[in-house]
Design an enzyme around this catalytic site. Structure first.
Site, PDB file in Angstrom:
ATOM      1  N   GLY A   8       6.044  -4.356   1.568  1.00  0.00           N
ATOM      2  CA  GLY A   8       4.799  -4.021   0.878  1.00  0.00           C
ATOM      3  C   GLY A   8       4.720  -2.547   0.539  1.00  0.00           C
ATOM      4  O   GLY A   8       3.642  -1.945   0.540  1.00  0.00           O
ATOM      5  N   LEU A  10       4.883  -0.885  -2.159  1.00  0.00           N
ATOM      6  CA  LEU A  10       4.198  -0.443  -3.375  1.00  0.00           C
ATOM      7  C   LEU A  10       2.681  -0.475  -3.234  1.00  0.00           C
ATOM      8  O   LEU A  10       1.966  -0.096  -4.161  1.00  0.00           O
ATOM      9  CB  LEU A  10       4.613  -1.324  -4.566  1.00  0.00           C
ATOM     10  CG  LEU A  10       6.087  -1.263  -4.961  1.00  0.00           C
ATOM     11  CD1 LEU A  10       6.353  -2.180  -6.148  1.00  0.00           C
ATOM     12  CD2 LEU A  10       6.515   0.162  -5.299  1.00  0.00           C
ATOM     13  N   GLN A  12      -1.134   0.388  -1.253  1.00  0.00           N
ATOM     14  CA  GLN A  12      -1.857   1.637  -1.016  1.00  0.00           C
ATOM     15  C   GLN A  12      -1.282   2.414   0.174  1.00  0.00           C
ATOM     16  O   GLN A  12      -1.033   3.613   0.082  1.00  0.00           O
ATOM     17  CB  GLN A  12      -3.338   1.335  -0.783  1.00  0.00           C
ATOM     18  CG  GLN A  12      -4.215   2.568  -0.693  1.00  0.00           C
ATOM     19  CD  GLN A  12      -5.649   2.228  -0.334  1.00  0.00           C
ATOM     20  OE1 GLN A  12      -5.889   1.364   0.503  1.00  0.00           O
ATOM     21  NE2 GLN A  12      -6.596   2.894  -0.948  1.00  0.00           N
ATOM     22  N   ILE A  35       7.879  -7.221  -3.390  1.00  0.00           N
ATOM     23  CA  ILE A  35       8.258  -8.430  -4.110  1.00  0.00           C
ATOM     24  C   ILE A  35       8.521  -8.151  -5.589  1.00  0.00           C
ATOM     25  O   ILE A  35       9.131  -8.950  -6.278  1.00  0.00           O
ATOM     26  CB  ILE A  35       7.169  -9.520  -3.946  1.00  0.00           C
ATOM     27  CG1 ILE A  35       7.731 -10.896  -4.308  1.00  0.00           C
ATOM     28  CG2 ILE A  35       5.915  -9.162  -4.738  1.00  0.00           C
ATOM     29  CD1 ILE A  35       6.837 -12.048  -3.912  1.00  0.00           C
ATOM     30  N   TYR A 144      -9.012 -13.252   5.776  1.00  0.00           N
ATOM     31  CA  TYR A 144      -8.294 -12.016   6.089  1.00  0.00           C
ATOM     32  C   TYR A 144      -8.475 -11.654   7.562  1.00  0.00           C
ATOM     33  O   TYR A 144      -7.512 -11.355   8.274  1.00  0.00           O
ATOM     34  CB  TYR A 144      -8.813 -10.893   5.199  1.00  0.00           C
ATOM     35  CG  TYR A 144      -8.134  -9.558   5.392  1.00  0.00           C
ATOM     36  CD1 TYR A 144      -6.792  -9.376   5.081  1.00  0.00           C
ATOM     37  CD2 TYR A 144      -8.855  -8.461   5.869  1.00  0.00           C
ATOM     38  CE1 TYR A 144      -6.181  -8.143   5.247  1.00  0.00           C
ATOM     39  CE2 TYR A 144      -8.254  -7.228   6.032  1.00  0.00           C
ATOM     40  CZ  TYR A 144      -6.916  -7.074   5.726  1.00  0.00           C
ATOM     41  OH  TYR A 144      -6.316  -5.846   5.893  1.00  0.00           O
TER      42      TYR A 144
END
Length: 325
Positions: A8, A10, A12, A35, A144
């Site tokens: 992950g 890319l 924030q 991805i 979440y």
């Protein structure tokens, strides 16, 4: 940490952590993955980068072995508001990807460190809303949040059962000028700075008087690095430590901006979904365990963060050819 694989990368957190670790460890010692592989992206172009779907266990394991990593920082996940729109996929990605990452760490063997962040979303409306303690009831009402509680338990399981050196923090809302928001409930606290400079006004999707914990991204990156470098013997609460730097409501961040941009105006257009999520989270959390066990110390309060965000975004707009009104 000597050789780190980041999933992950890319996102924030990932983009800024990758940049920091490349400075600390060297460009060749950080393997950034995501991805997708966009063009003209500094995370892709300024060091090692590989495409990786974290739901593909074989590729995940092969990559970790091929680069001989000693640390996995697993950031690939669907965020809060987006996860409510796609709950089945959120469970599949957040939990399936985490399980694969932990299995890769177990397969790599002794000495591997593993980090996957939790969140204040792990708490629910049953938790104490003010100065929420490190150890308390956790009954989240969002997908979440459910994945974050399950993730904490799963990381503890892999530490206790297999000896994987798992570590984690419960992040509050994170505020950064580098990467635009990606579907989180606390993202209003990033949007507001962009709109203040572009349009001198902002419509908040979070209601007045709604307090949530926040942290400037520099402090969040420091927290990851400090925790991963901490003495393992000092860590009692591995998964996951409460951390925070400030707690404020929308009108308070608006007031801080207005002191610097007097013509700025705040309006409200409350989104019931995100407002409901926000109301299920704590107003403020207690992070003394992180302070005691690995010397967590944030540097940014609301005033300093506001100065930094406005200054950095003005420079970013100039670089990108945008003009603030």
């Amino acid at each position: 940490m000597k050789r780190v694989l980041i999933t992950g990368a890319l996102g924030q957190i990932g983009s800024e952590l990758t940049e920091r670790l490349r400075r600390d460890l060297g460009v060749d010692s950080v393997i950034a993955t995501d991805i997708r592989k966009p063009d003209n992206n500094p995370t892709v172009e300024n060091g090692q980068f590989e495409t990786l779907d974290v739901q593909d266990y074989d590729s995940f394991l092969d990559m970790a072995k091929r680069y001989e990593v000693d640390t996995i920082i697993h950031l690939a996940a669907l965020l809060s508001a987006t996860a409510e729109q796609r709950p089945a996929f959120a469970w599949q990605l957040n939990m399936g990807g985490l399980m694969n990452g932990l299995e890769v760490a177990r397969e790599l063997g002794e000495g591997i460190k593993f980090f996957a962040p939790s969140s204040i979303a792990a708490y629910g409306p049953d938790a104490e809303p003010d100065s929420t303690p490190q150890d308390t009831v956790m009954h989240p009402t969002t997908m979440y949040g459910v994945t974050k509680v399950a993730g904490e338990l799963l990381e503890n399981y892999y530490h206790d059962k297999y000896g994987v050196d798992t570590r984690s923090v419960r992040f509050p809302g994170l505020i950064s000028y580098k990467v635009e928001p990606g579907g989180g409930t606390t993202d209003y606290a990033v949007d507001i700075f962009y709109e203040a400079l572009k349009n001198k006004s902002y419509k908040s999707f979070i209601a007045e008087g709604t307090y949530m914990d926040m942290m400037y991204m520099d402090d969040a990156i420091d927290a990851i690095v400090d925790l991963m470098n901490a003495d393992s013997d000092r860590l009692d609460h591995r998964n996951a430590f409460n951390i925070t730097a400030m707690s404020f409501a929308p009108e308070e961040i608006a007031a801080a901006i207005k002191k610097r941009i007097p013509e700025f105006e705040m309006h409200y257009e409350v989104d019931p979904v995100r407002q409901g999520i926000a109301e299920s989270w704590p107003n403020s959390i207690d992070c003394h365990c992180a302070v005691d066990e690995w010397n967590f110390t944030p540097s940014y309060d609301l005033e300093r963060m506001t100065d930094e965000m406005l200054m950095r975004l003005e420079k970013k707009f100039e670089t990108e050819g945008m003009v603030a009104k």
